[in-house]
Motif scaffolding. Structure first.
Motif: not given
Ligand SMILES: [Zn+2]
Length: 79
Positions: A5-30
């Motif tokens: 999931d992290v790999f799939r979302q990483i570019s959106d995550y770094l672009d800031g294009d994800l909603d807060d919930e997903l951002k939090r989930a990625i941050k928590a996983h990382a």
């Protein structure tokens, strides 16, 4: 959220294009997954370097002026 999931979302995550919930989930996983922490960090640095690189692509007026200066310098040296 797993590594895939992290790999799939990483570019959106770094672009800031994800909603807060997903951002939090990625941050928590990382935070708990060293592998993803490194991947997120490395990808971010790569993007920052790329963006920095674009700053060195001079705007045309600056480039034109620079060329003029360099040409003058060359002529002065040859003269
Ligand atoms: Zn992971």
């Amino acid at each position: 959220m797993d590594c895939q999931d992290v790999f799939r979302q990483i570019s959106d995550y770094l672009d800031g294009d994800l909603d807060d919930e997903l951002k939090r989930a990625i941050k928590a996983h990382a935070c708990g997954c060293h592998h993803c922490e490194v991947v997120v960090d490395t990808t971010r640095k790569t993007i920052e370097l790329y963006c920095d690189g674009r700053l060195f692509a001079l705007p045309v007026p600056v480039r034109t002026r620079l060329h003029a200066v360099l040409q003058r310098r060359c002529r002065d040296r040859l003269a």
